[in-house]
Design a protein around this motif. Structure first.
Motif, PDB file in Angstrom:
ATOM      1  N   LEU A  40      -2.976  46.702  63.374  1.00 36.41           N
ATOM      2  CA  LEU A  40      -2.184  45.753  64.151  1.00 36.41           C
ATOM      3  C   LEU A  40      -2.658  44.324  63.915  1.00 36.41           C
ATOM      4  O   LEU A  40      -3.858  44.063  63.824  1.00 36.41           O
ATOM      5  CB  LEU A  40      -2.285  46.072  65.646  1.00 36.41           C
ATOM      6  N   GLU A  99       0.257  41.926  72.392  1.00 38.16           N
ATOM      7  CA  GLU A  99       1.427  42.534  73.027  1.00 38.16           C
ATOM      8  C   GLU A  99       1.064  43.886  73.635  1.00 38.16           C
ATOM      9  O   GLU A  99       1.493  44.211  74.754  1.00 38.16           O
ATOM     10  CB  GLU A  99       2.549  42.691  71.996  1.00 38.16           C
ATOM     11  N   LEU A 100       0.257  44.665  72.913  1.00 39.51           N
ATOM     12  CA  LEU A 100      -0.139  45.976  73.405  1.00 39.51           C
ATOM     13  C   LEU A 100      -1.057  45.850  74.612  1.00 39.51           C
ATOM     14  O   LEU A 100      -0.904  46.575  75.613  1.00 39.51           O
ATOM     15  CB  LEU A 100      -0.825  46.759  72.285  1.00 39.51           C
ATOM     16  N   GLN A 155       0.296  41.518  67.616  1.00 33.95           N
ATOM     17  CA  GLN A 155       0.679  42.862  68.040  1.00 33.95           C
ATOM     18  C   GLN A 155      -0.346  43.436  69.022  1.00 33.95           C
ATOM     19  O   GLN A 155       0.021  44.112  69.991  1.00 33.95           O
ATOM     20  CB  GLN A 155       0.812  43.771  66.822  1.00 33.95           C
ATOM     21  N   PRO A 194      -2.432  53.801  71.219  1.00 32.90           N
ATOM     22  CA  PRO A 194      -1.058  53.541  70.790  1.00 32.90           C
ATOM     23  C   PRO A 194      -0.969  52.406  69.783  1.00 32.90           C
ATOM     24  O   PRO A 194      -1.834  51.546  69.719  1.00 32.90           O
ATOM     25  CB  PRO A 194      -0.363  53.157  72.102  1.00 32.90           C
ATOM     26  N   ASP A 195       0.110  52.416  69.009  1.00 28.79           N
ATOM     27  CA  ASP A 195       0.387  51.330  68.067  1.00 28.79           C
ATOM     28  C   ASP A 195       1.343  50.291  68.643  1.00 28.79           C
ATOM     29  O   ASP A 195       1.346  49.143  68.217  1.00 28.79           O
ATOM     30  CB  ASP A 195       1.009  51.878  66.773  1.00 28.79           C
ATOM     31  N   ARG A 196       2.186  50.727  69.600  1.00 30.72           N
ATOM     32  CA  ARG A 196       3.198  49.838  70.149  1.00 30.72           C
ATOM     33  C   ARG A 196       3.288  50.051  71.659  1.00 30.72           C
ATOM     34  O   ARG A 196       2.939  51.138  72.161  1.00 30.72           O
ATOM     35  CB  ARG A 196       4.575  50.122  69.507  1.00 30.72           C
ATOM     36  N   PRO A 197       3.763  49.078  72.404  1.00 32.82           N
ATOM     37  CA  PRO A 197       3.868  49.224  73.857  1.00 32.82           C
ATOM     38  C   PRO A 197       4.638  50.465  74.294  1.00 32.82           C
ATOM     39  O   PRO A 197       4.263  51.114  75.277  1.00 32.82           O
ATOM     40  CB  PRO A 197       4.588  47.936  74.282  1.00 32.82           C
ATOM     41  N   GLU A 198       5.699  50.807  73.558  1.00 28.73           N
ATOM     42  CA  GLU A 198       6.482  51.977  73.960  1.00 28.73           C
ATOM     43  C   GLU A 198       5.690  53.285  73.843  1.00 28.73           C
ATOM     44  O   GLU A 198       6.061  54.295  74.442  1.00 28.73           O
ATOM     45  CB  GLU A 198       7.788  52.080  73.154  1.00 28.73           C
ATOM     46  N   HIS A 199       4.604  53.261  73.077  1.00 26.30           N
ATOM     47  CA  HIS A 199       3.768  54.458  72.966  1.00 26.30           C
ATOM     48  C   HIS A 199       2.941  54.712  74.222  1.00 26.30           C
ATOM     49  O   HIS A 199       2.251  55.744  74.318  1.00 26.30           O
ATOM     50  CB  HIS A 199       2.832  54.341  71.756  1.00 26.30           C
TER      51      HIS A 199
END
Length: 301
Positions: free
Chosen positions: A34, A41-42, A38, A263-268
């Motif tokens: 990331l 953001e996470l 990014q 996680p790699d992204r917030p939705e994870h």
């Protein structure tokens, strides 16, 4: 709460930051993973849903992970609780290990070292307020017994998931007996417990199986895919994702003090909410255990 450390508590879920600026401590991936934007953001998303414990290491991303966390803390004016680790080199060819002078240097910025010396350095850091407590990582039961004889670690952090249960026979009972916290990293087994890997289908680009597959090669088998199929059915019936089921199974285990998610992204982060909304109990836990047990029996020649 840790029995040997009154007043020292550990959050149930931690944000793993090993993919900030790299893929764990592997020098060949430093500068990847990331970006700082990014990562910010996470961390924002994790903080917003109440995850206020972050897990890192000095060598994650060659130092990029800890730097990103520090810059995020400064920019947001908040201070999460932190777990960090030291051993691996900060760059290819650099020094590594657990010599007391190196530990002290890494806190300010080798496996053959006696544990008493290593723990002496950690004890000094705790006494001067640099750390709140110390523990060990990737230790088996025998190694943990030696650690307890040499010092006062309060926790052990190991890989543990529905597919990687090597600590169940000896280490988890030892932690319970001696009042140590058990922190589980890799709760989704490098993506295997998210459903992203399919039979006879190439691994998705950017997944752990295309970047650092070595820790997960043992899962590449017909038995694993059969187990995942059964777990998917259980998860669907409960109205959760496979990842939510896997995290719920861990969170339902009183022996597991903390689950470290990466996680790699917030939705994870969504499977964490699923796991907390739909705790795994009773009949579902029995069915999950049975599905995994069948796989283990079939793996025996």
């Amino acid at each position: 709460m840790l029995e040997e450390n009154p007043g020292f508590s550990i959050a149930r879920v931690a944000l793993g930051c090993g993919n900030f600026g790299g893929v764990g401590s592997a020098p060949e991936f430093f500068g990847q993973g990331l970006t700082e934007d990014q990562a910010f953001e996470l961390m924002d998303a994790a903080w917003e849903v109440g995850i206020d414990w972050f897990d890192s290491a000095d060598a994650y991303g060659g130092g990029r992970s800890e730097r990103a966390i520090g810059r995020w803390m400064a920019s947001r004016g908040v201070r999460p609780r932190l777990t960090t680790k030291t051993f691996n080199p900060m760059e290819a060819g650099a020094d590594h290990g657990l010599k007391p002078d190196r530990i002290a240097r890494q806190l300010r910025s080798n496996p053959d070292v006696p544990l008493a010396e290593t723990f002496g350095a950690f004890g000094a850091a705790r006494a001067d307020g640099s750390i709140g407590a110390y523990g060990v990582s990737n230790f088996d039961a025998r190694q943990l017994e030696s650690a307890l004889a040499a010092g006062s670690p309060v926790a052990v952090q190991n890989s543990y998931s529905l597919l990687a249960r090597q600590d169940e026979p000896e280490l988890l009972p030892l932690c319970a007996e001696r009042g140590l916290a058990y922190l589980a990293f890799g709760p989704l087994a490098g993506g295997w417990l998210t459903g992203i890997y399919r039979r006879d289908v190439p691994y998705p680009a950017g997944s752990r199986m295309t970047q650092r597959p070595e820790p997960y090669r043992e899962f590449v088998s017909r038995q694993t895919f059969d187990t995942l199929d059964e777990l998917q059915v259980i998860a669907a019936r409960r109205g959760t994702s496979l990842a939510g089921l896997a995290l719920g199974w861990l969170l339902a285990d009183e022996r597991v003090t903390q689950v470290v998610i990466g996680p790699d992204r917030p939705e994870h982060l969504a499977p964490v909410a699923e796991a907390l909304r739909h705790p795994v109990t009773g009949d579902d836990r029995t069915k999950i255990q049975a599905a995994v047990a069948r796989s283990h029996r079939e793996d025996v020649p």
